[in-house]
Structures are given as C-alpha cells and as structure tokens.
Design an enzyme around this catalytic site. Structure first.
Site, PDB file in Angstrom:
ATOM      1  N   HIS A  69       8.014 -21.923  15.608  1.00 56.98           N
ATOM      2  CA  HIS A  69       8.410 -23.190  16.019  1.00 56.98           C
ATOM      3  C   HIS A  69      10.049 -23.079  16.556  1.00 56.98           C
ATOM      4  O   HIS A  69      10.545 -23.643  16.796  1.00 56.98           O
ATOM      5  CB  HIS A  69       9.629 -23.257  14.108  1.00 56.98           C
ATOM      6  CG  HIS A  69      10.146 -22.600  13.363  1.00 56.98           C
ATOM      7  ND1 HIS A  69       9.579 -21.827  12.514  1.00 56.98           N
ATOM      8  CD2 HIS A  69      11.478 -22.918  13.788  1.00 56.98           C
ATOM      9  CE1 HIS A  69      11.322 -21.423  11.786  1.00 56.98           C
ATOM     10  NE2 HIS A  69      12.367 -21.094  12.385  1.00 56.98           N
ATOM     11  N   SER A 109      15.517 -16.643  12.492  1.00 57.62           N
ATOM     12  CA  SER A 109      14.495 -17.390  13.428  1.00 57.62           C
ATOM     13  C   SER A 109      13.461 -15.962  13.891  1.00 57.62           C
ATOM     14  O   SER A 109      13.660 -16.645  15.346  1.00 57.62           O
ATOM     15  CB  SER A 109      13.665 -18.424  13.518  1.00 57.62           C
ATOM     16  OG  SER A 109      13.643 -18.926  12.124  1.00 57.62           O
ATOM     17  N   ASP A 124       3.463 -19.308  11.106  1.00 60.50           N
ATOM     18  CA  ASP A 124       4.307 -19.814  11.853  1.00 60.50           C
ATOM     19  C   ASP A 124       4.547 -18.946  12.716  1.00 60.50           C
ATOM     20  O   ASP A 124       6.246 -18.536  12.215  1.00 60.50           O
ATOM     21  CB  ASP A 124       5.654 -20.433  11.277  1.00 60.50           C
ATOM     22  CG  ASP A 124       6.974 -20.630  11.400  1.00 60.50           C
ATOM     23  OD1 ASP A 124       6.654 -21.281  13.091  1.00 60.50           O
ATOM     24  OD2 ASP A 124       7.927 -19.908  11.064  1.00 60.50           O
TER      25      ASP A 124
END
Length: 476
Positions: free
Chosen positions: A190, A297, A220
C-alpha cells in the site's frame, strides 16, 4: 479480533493486484501512496482502527487545538488577591512550622540523640552518599540494536510525476528495509501501489530511483530494486532465525509522518499471532505497543539484537486506542519477497482483470467531470419525477465497470462485461464497495472461474463467467 476495514483509493489502476479500482476522491493529480505531510495537504496513508465505528481505515492529520480564551482583568484581579492571601498564610504557617522544627531538632537532634542541631553541610555529609557517573560510554542494549539496524531502513517517497518531484511534493511517503546487498528493498504494497515515480533515500542521505519488482496485495508486501552507485555498500537487514517470544523487547525504525526518517521507537511484542481484517483481507500479524505512525509502513520491526522480525504495516487509531501497532511476520515476508524477486508475482493470486469505480452521492460530480468518466453519468444516474411534476437526475451509487480489457478470459458461452455494468455480486459476495470485491476474490485462485452478477443499463441482470488470471504476471 476481526473488524471490517475501509480504504479510500485515489485514481487506481493496478494490473498487479486482484483487480484495479478507482475511487472518486479528488487528489489534485496525486497518486496513491503512503502518506503524509503534517502541514501540507498530501494524502495521509496509514492503516488505522476507529474505535467508534469499529472499522480500520487510513487516518487523517490531527485536528488543530481549540483557541485559548482571553483572560479578563477581573479574573486577574481575583487571582492576585488569592495569591496575596496564600502568601500571607504560607508565611504564617511557614514561620510556625520553622519554629517548631528548629525547637524539635535542637532538643532531640537529627540523629535521634539529644544535642544541638548539626549544620546542613554536616547533615549532607553524614546521611547522603553522592555517586559521580564517570562513564563515557552510555550505550544500552536498545541503542546498540538501533545502531546496527538503522542503516538497513530507508525512506520512500512516491510522486505522481517528475514535475511533482522537482517541487518536492510527493503523493505519499513510507519506509522500506534493504533486503539484499545488491539493492532489493522490501516495503508494503500500500506504500507503492500504483506509483508512477519512486525515490529511495538511504540512511546516509543518498537518493536513488526505484523500480517495482513485484507486489502482493494479499499480504501487503512489495519488493523494489535500486542500483547502488559504484563503491556504495548497502547494509541489508539481518533476518531473525529463532522463534519469537511474547513480551520481548522490539524496536521500530521508520519514517513517521513522512518527514521524520530514521525515527526509533521501542516497545514489546504484545501478541505473536493477531488476526485482523484489513480492507476485506484477513491477515495474521505481530502486535506491538512500540509507537507507530503513518509513514512507518514498510519500515522494520527489530529485536533487541537488531535482527529483523517483521515489516510494520498497520496501527489502530481512535480516541480510546493507544499502543496497538502491527507488523507482517518475517516468515511471511521471506516467503513472499523471495517469490516476488524470482518471479515478479506470487503464484496463484487471482486477477479479475476489471477496472471499476465506486460512485457515491458524495463523489459523483467529480467522477462525471471532464478528464475522468463523464460518459459514466448515463449509466450511474436515473431520471425521477418529484411531487411537483418536475424531473431531475439522481445518482445511483454502486461499483461500476470502466475497463475490462485485462480479463483473462470468459467461460464458453458466457456474456462479457461491458462499460457501465454495475457489479451486484462477485461470487456469492454482494458488492456495495470496493473492499467487497477484494474479499470475494480471497477464496479463489488463478485459473478458476468466478461468477460476476451485473446490472446492465439499469434494467437487465446478467451473470458473467470469468476465468481468473494470474495477478502480477507480465503480459506480452
């Protein structure tokens, strides 16, 4: 713990994922990416949990503080008067207390014996041990681990185009971890999903362009590749080989808020196998209370020896939530990353091959505007007559097909998808938004056939049989 997740995408068309989606929230020409500028209007991307609605979603910037009220003269006068009274009382009470204390000390003695009160210096020398810290090396286990792991963590900035890069305006930011000495980097899908231009900043400040090797939205995980300059030695992360232990010390290193690269936070491993649902996709993750923010992230979660144990990818947010962050376990990262490096995709991941747009009562004017999908208006609106006999157009919310050119194939005798078809069901899953499509595909593999029920021209219900393709496989 299982919760429903939401995701707002901006202009997404991704051949390497199960399906391509496009949502109508205006992004000023920016592409999807990780996040965040605390002062600018860049989109802020972080998985988050809203405790009020029970959903996980990308979070926004914190709201500004409430303006302070101006104090009146009357209030200050009352405060001065109160302070004067307090001072008088303090002086009075202090004098009495001082007299009693002095008398008591004089008669009894501070060491419990009768006699005169010792001088303050004598008291300090007798009852206080002063230890001088002469150590010059203040390293701790955490600082040593952080120093070892720090060079393996990178900053990732995603740009819509070279023009945006020139003015320093990324559409998203995140973190990554150097996987191999020859330039492979692991991050979250993402963070780089649908990126047009990716720049990597190493811990020494040097900047490189990166190519996407492969992505896997199910886990992911994404792998990037840079070509280091001659003589540049990259520092790959050391992978933890032994089993993890609940409550062991962990260290998160990343780029919180997209502007604080190399930030180190610590905590413990709160859970070893926490199952949550992200964007309709069930994931089993590590849980930690180390401080994690948007921009972390793709960064690393390390143990006390500086070994990589996971890739940070999510956190829970909300007024009643603190210290709940998540990371993809290193065992999953190794399996997926190595396959992405060798093949460019993960075998068996299904590709629906359809680009769709989610039309809502809030975004329809943007969706139907010039430069996007003005021709979709005739499929996603209907004419109604009000009580006065006047007619007007009203939007019909739903997920609409805007491109089906990547469909791998159709079952013999099946109809084909068409522009403007409204998705009703994918498999047995009723479709109300984009996450329903992803959730429906999670039970299928490439090569299998799936039934897609659509409403055509707002009048006819049609069932289309699609043969799922291989996500991420390069087309000739």
């Amino acid at each position: 713990m299982s919760s429903e997740f939401e995701k707002n995408e901006n202009n997404i068309e991704n051949e390497d994922n199960e399906f391509a989606v496009q949502n109508g929230e205006q992004d000023n020409g920016k592409t999807a990416g990780e996040n965040h500028d605390v002062s600018n209007d860049r989109p802020e991307y972080e998985y988050g949990f809203d405790s009020r609605s029970g959903t996980y979603s990308y979070s926004g910037s914190a709201a500004g503080s409430e303006p302070k009220k101006k104090k009146t003269g009357k209030g200050r006068g009352a405060l001065v008067a109160a302070l004067c009274i307090c001072l008088v009382l303090s002086c009075g009470l202090g004098g009495v207390a001082g007299f009693l204390a002095a008398s008591f000390a004089k008669n009894i003695g501070v060491d419990g014996s009768a006699g005169e009160t010792p001088t303050p210096s004598a008291t300090v020398e007798k009852y206080t041990t002063i230890i001088e810290n002469t150590a010059t090396n203040q390293e701790t286990a955490v600082s040593k681990a952080a120093a070892a792991a720090h060079p393996s963590v990178v900053i990732i900035n995603v740009y819509a185009s070279e023009e945006y890069e020139k003015v320093g305006q990324p559409s998203g930011s995140g973190s990554g971890v150097i996987w191999t000495a020859d330039g492979y980097i692991v991050t979250c899908n993402h963070v780089v999903e649908n990126a047009n231009l990716i720049k990597i900043t190493l811990s020494d400040g040097s900047v490189y362009s990166a190519d996407v090797v492969g992505t896997d939205s199910k886990t992911d995980i994404a792998v990037l590749k840079i070509t280091p300059a001659a003589g540049t030695a990259l520092t790959p992360a050391v992978i933890r080989a032994s089993d993890l232990v609940l409550a062991e010390t962990v260290i998160a290193i990343g780029n919180p808020l997209g502007v604080l690269g190399g930030t180190v936070t610590t905590g413990i491993l709160s859970a070893l196998e926490r199952t949550i649902t992200v964007e309709g996709q069930s994931m089993t993750l590590l849980q930690t209370d180390a401080a994690i923010n948007s921009g972390n992230s793709g960064g690393g979660l390390f143990d006390i020896n500086g070994s990589l144990i996971g890739i940070v990818n999510a956190k829970s947010v909300g007024t009643n939530v603190e210290g709940i962050g998540f990371a993809i376990p290193i065992s999953t990262v190794k399996e997926i990353a190595n396959e992405l490096i060798s093949k460019g995709y993960v075998t068996g991941r299904p590709l629906l091959g359809v680009s769709v747009v989610n039309v809502t009562s809030e975004n329809y004017s943007y969706i139907f505007s010039a430069g996007y999908y003005p021709e979709l208006e005739k499929y996603a609106t209907k004419t109604v007559r009000d009580g006065w006999g006047m007619t007007r157009k009203t939007v019909v919310p739903g997920v609409y097909v805007v491109d089906s050119s990547l469909v791998s194939g159709y079952e013999s005798g099946s109809d084909s998808l068409m522009y403007g078809d409204k998705l009703l069901y994918v498999g047995e899953t009723e479709v109300s938004d984009l996450t329903d499509v992803k959730s429906a595909l999670s039970d299928y593999k490439a090569g299998e056939t799936i039934s897609v029920t659509v409403l055509r021209n707002q009048t006819t219900t049609i069932i289309v049989k699609i043969i799922l393709g291989q996500a991420g496989e390069k087309k000739n």
